[in-house]
Design a protein around this motif. Structure first.
Motif, PDB file in Angstrom:
ATOM      1  N   TYR A   1      -1.569 -20.640 -42.346  1.00 11.82           N
ATOM      2  CA  TYR A   1      -1.246 -21.327 -41.087  1.00 11.82           C
ATOM      3  C   TYR A   1      -0.050 -22.269 -41.277  1.00 11.82           C
ATOM      4  N   THR A   2       0.000 -22.930 -42.434  1.00 13.29           N
ATOM      5  CA  THR A   2       1.114 -23.843 -42.712  1.00 13.29           C
ATOM      6  C   THR A   2       2.429 -23.079 -42.794  1.00 13.29           C
ATOM      7  N   TYR A   3       2.412 -21.926 -43.471  1.00 12.65           N
ATOM      8  CA  TYR A   3       3.628 -21.117 -43.568  1.00 12.65           C
ATOM      9  C   TYR A   3       4.096 -20.637 -42.191  1.00 12.65           C
ATOM     10  N   ILE A   4       3.144 -20.215 -41.356  1.00 11.48           N
ATOM     11  CA  ILE A   4       3.508 -19.768 -40.001  1.00 11.48           C
ATOM     12  C   ILE A   4       4.153 -20.914 -39.228  1.00 11.48           C
ATOM     13  N   THR A   5       3.532 -22.079 -39.287  1.00  8.95           N
ATOM     14  CA  THR A   5       4.026 -23.252 -38.556  1.00  8.95           C
ATOM     15  C   THR A   5       5.444 -23.604 -38.959  1.00  8.95           C
ATOM     16  N   LYS A   6       5.712 -23.606 -40.254  1.00 12.10           N
ATOM     17  CA  LYS A   6       6.979 -24.117 -40.752  1.00 12.10           C
ATOM     18  C   LYS A   6       8.070 -23.055 -40.784  1.00 12.10           C
ATOM     19  N   GLY A   7       7.729 -21.827 -40.411  1.00 15.05           N
ATOM     20  CA  GLY A   7       8.735 -20.768 -40.404  1.00 15.05           C
ATOM     21  C   GLY A   7       9.410 -20.553 -39.069  1.00 15.05           C
ATOM     22  N   LYS A   8       9.086 -21.377 -38.080  1.00 16.37           N
ATOM     23  CA  LYS A   8       9.565 -21.110 -36.716  1.00 16.37           C
ATOM     24  C   LYS A   8      11.086 -21.049 -36.622  1.00 16.37           C
ATOM     25  N   ARG A   9      11.773 -22.008 -37.222  1.00 16.75           N
ATOM     26  CA  ARG A   9      13.235 -22.014 -37.119  1.00 16.75           C
ATOM     27  C   ARG A   9      13.902 -21.097 -38.134  1.00 16.75           C
ATOM     28  N   GLY A  10      13.154 -20.676 -39.148  1.00 14.78           N
ATOM     29  CA  GLY A  10      13.739 -19.827 -40.173  1.00 14.78           C
ATOM     30  C   GLY A  10      13.502 -18.358 -39.920  1.00 14.78           C
ATOM     31  N   SER A  11      12.263 -17.904 -40.134  1.00 17.40           N
ATOM     32  CA  SER A  11      11.967 -16.473 -40.033  1.00 17.40           C
ATOM     33  C   SER A  11      11.551 -16.045 -38.637  1.00 17.40           C
ATOM     34  N   GLY A  12      11.287 -17.006 -37.738  1.00 18.96           N
ATOM     35  CA  GLY A  12      10.877 -16.657 -36.380  1.00 18.96           C
ATOM     36  C   GLY A  12       9.383 -16.602 -36.180  1.00 18.96           C
ATOM     37  N   THR A  13       8.612 -17.002 -37.205  1.00 21.85           N
ATOM     38  CA  THR A  13       7.166 -17.043 -37.029  1.00 21.85           C
ATOM     39  C   THR A  13       6.798 -18.212 -36.127  1.00 21.85           C
ATOM     40  N   GLN A  14       5.592 -18.175 -35.570  1.00 19.52           N
ATOM     41  CA  GLN A  14       5.159 -19.263 -34.694  1.00 19.52           C
ATOM     42  C   GLN A  14       3.652 -19.244 -34.546  1.00 19.52           C
ATOM     43  N   THR A  15       3.091 -20.432 -34.337  1.00 22.90           N
ATOM     44  CA  THR A  15       1.667 -20.548 -34.030  1.00 22.90           C
ATOM     45  C   THR A  15       1.478 -20.418 -32.518  1.00 22.90           C
ATOM     46  N   PHE A  16       0.234 -20.252 -32.113  1.00 27.42           N
ATOM     47  CA  PHE A  16      -0.049 -20.235 -30.682  1.00 27.42           C
ATOM     48  C   PHE A  16       0.441 -21.516 -30.023  1.00 27.42           C
ATOM     49  N   ASP A  17       0.143 -22.642 -30.648  1.00 30.01           N
ATOM     50  CA  ASP A  17       0.478 -23.912 -30.011  1.00 30.01           C
ATOM     51  C   ASP A  17       1.979 -24.127 -29.910  1.00 30.01           C
ATOM     52  N   GLN A  18       2.741 -23.639 -30.893  1.00 29.80           N
ATOM     53  CA  GLN A  18       4.199 -23.716 -30.787  1.00 29.80           C
ATOM     54  C   GLN A  18       4.703 -22.872 -29.616  1.00 29.80           C
ATOM     55  N   HIS A  19       4.149 -21.664 -29.460  1.00 30.13           N
ATOM     56  CA  HIS A  19       4.593 -20.819 -28.353  1.00 30.13           C
ATOM     57  C   HIS A  19       4.135 -21.382 -27.011  1.00 30.13           C
ATOM     58  N   ILE A  20       2.928 -21.903 -26.960  1.00 30.92           N
ATOM     59  CA  ILE A  20       2.439 -22.510 -25.719  1.00 30.92           C
ATOM     60  C   ILE A  20       3.341 -23.677 -25.316  1.00 30.92           C
ATOM     61  N   THR A  21       3.780 -24.456 -26.294  1.00 25.54           N
ATOM     62  CA  THR A  21       4.714 -25.556 -26.017  1.00 25.54           C
ATOM     63  C   THR A  21       6.009 -25.017 -25.425  1.00 25.54           C
ATOM     64  N   ASP A  22       6.537 -23.939 -26.019  1.00 29.06           N
ATOM     65  CA  ASP A  22       7.770 -23.326 -25.496  1.00 29.06           C
ATOM     66  C   ASP A  22       7.576 -22.831 -24.069  1.00 29.06           C
ATOM     67  N   LEU A  23       6.450 -22.162 -23.822  1.00 31.02           N
ATOM     68  CA  LEU A  23       6.188 -21.636 -22.475  1.00 31.02           C
ATOM     69  C   LEU A  23       6.106 -22.756 -21.452  1.00 31.02           C
ATOM     70  N   TYR A  24       5.522 -23.878 -21.845  1.00 23.06           N
ATOM     71  CA  TYR A  24       5.446 -25.030 -20.927  1.00 23.06           C
ATOM     72  C   TYR A  24       6.842 -25.600 -20.670  1.00 23.06           C
TER      73      TYR A  24
END
Length: 370
Positions: free
Chosen positions: A310-333
């Motif tokens: 989960y930590t790797y997914i969270t911290k990869g958003k700006r690098g590899s494009g991974t994302q958690t549900f909550d990161q995507h929900i934030t973007d959608l909002y």
């Protein structure tokens, strides 16, 4: 009075015009439309046992099955209404009554752009080999996401795509690729038989409708190990649960070896939920996306480190494009696609959501993870 095919087509056409995802038809009840996740009764007279039976007879292709419809306990199938849509149906008996649940499948194959899902999904679809799993609860849009990914490949690569589906849903016409779609029960006896044959049918890409058992998973891993790109679905909520589910399907003495094979061959997981849009006119997919980096591979390999994924997914958003549900929900909002109430209600962790809302990607330090 017989319920005619014209009556049935009229019912389905009304559903399509109102963006209905599913139709529930039951004995002595009015049919219900699922609209944006809610079931709404249609303003019509209740359907009798014979009405529901007539609808079944309209859709069932096998004449022998039609003759024995009153003895059927459950039956899956698909039905095409030209220039309107395809239907995936499940006919079932309950308490001496008969019911049919219809899933409406758009006649046009969706694109990732039309579905509004992240661009990284097209990159995942363009992988050369490995196992890609789309996960989520029933009705979360897994089939549409997979269809959009196959559509992207079909438009960009001259390859052979072999799909094993129960039943076939979206129909892919050849563009750059050649697409062979096989329906379980119609074209082959079951997933395991079809999969064993698949590797002899010169596929570049294999889509498996559902990863149901250890044998299916084992053959899928073998296909990935031999250089194929394999897509499949699992009824799990996120990456951690998906990996755990795959491993748990094998006997204890085989699980360490399977864990290692998954670590080596799992390219990505895309887990999704459907949220109501802010305008109230539809739903949008919120996705957790995991792409297997060296760090994630190590975490999968070691049962004691699995929680680090989960930590790797969270911290990869700006690098590899991974994302958690909550990161995507934030973007959608932030993009105005969902309301703040829907975002908060759908977040996996209210605290993570509020932090993402306040600090964005700056809340996640990517240093040293990849």
């Amino acid at each position: 009075m017989t319920f005619s095919k014209e009556d049935f087509v009229k019912l389905v056409k009304t559903a399509v015009q109102n963006n209905v995802s599913d139709i529930h038809i039951r004995t002595n009840e009015r049919p219900c439309f699922r609209v944006r996740g809610d079931l709404i009764a249609v303003k019509t007279e209740p359907f009798t046992y014979e009405d529901v039976k007539d609808i079944g007879l309209i859709m069932i292709k096998d004449e022998e099955v039609k003759k024995n419809i009153d003895k059927i306990k459950e039956l899956d199938g698909s039905f095409q209404i030209p220039k309107l849509c395809r239907l995936r149906y499940n006919l079932l008996k309950y308490q001496g009554k008969i019911g049919i649940i219809l899933r409406i499948i758009d006649a046009d194959v969706p694109t990732t752009e039309a579905l509004g899902i992240p661009k990284i999904v097209n990159k995942i679809a363009s992988a050369h080999n490995g196992l890609v799993l789309v996960t989520g609860a029933t009705g979360s849009g897994k089939s549409s996401t997979l269809a959009a990914m196959i559509n992207h490949i079909n438009q960009t690569k001259a390859v052979h795509i072999l799909t094993l589906e129960d039943p076939v849903e979206y129909i892919h016409k050849p563009i750059k690729a050649r697409v062979t779609q096989r329906e379980i029960g119609e074209d082959t006896d079951d997933f395991s038989v079809a999969l064993r044959s698949a590797l002899r049918q010169d596929p570049d890409i294999i889509l498996i409708g559902e990863m149901r058992d250890a044998e299916t998973i084992g053959i899928a891993l073998k296909a990935a190990e031999t250089g194929h790109l394999v897509f499949g679905t699992v009824h799990t909520t996120d990456a951690l649960n998906t990996i755990g589910r795959l491993i748990s399907m094998f006997p204890p003495e085989e699980q360490d070896a399977v864990r290692s094979r998954i670590a080596d061959n799992l390219y990505a997981t895309i887990s999704q939920r459907l949220l109501k849009t802010k305008d109230g006119k539809g739903r949008v997919a919120a996705q957790e996306i995991m792409i297997t980096s060296p760090g994630i591979k190590e975490a999968i390999s070691d049962a004691n480190k699995i929680g680090e994924i989960y930590t790797y997914i969270t911290k990869g958003k700006r690098g590899s494009g991974t994302q958690t549900f909550d990161q995507h929900i934030t973007d959608l909002y932030k993009e105005g696609k969902i309301s703040i109430d829907e975002a908060r209600a759908s977040a996996s962790s209210p605290d993570d959501f509020e932090r993402n809302l306040m600090f964005g990607d700056e809340a996640n330090d990517e240093t040293g993870l990849y």
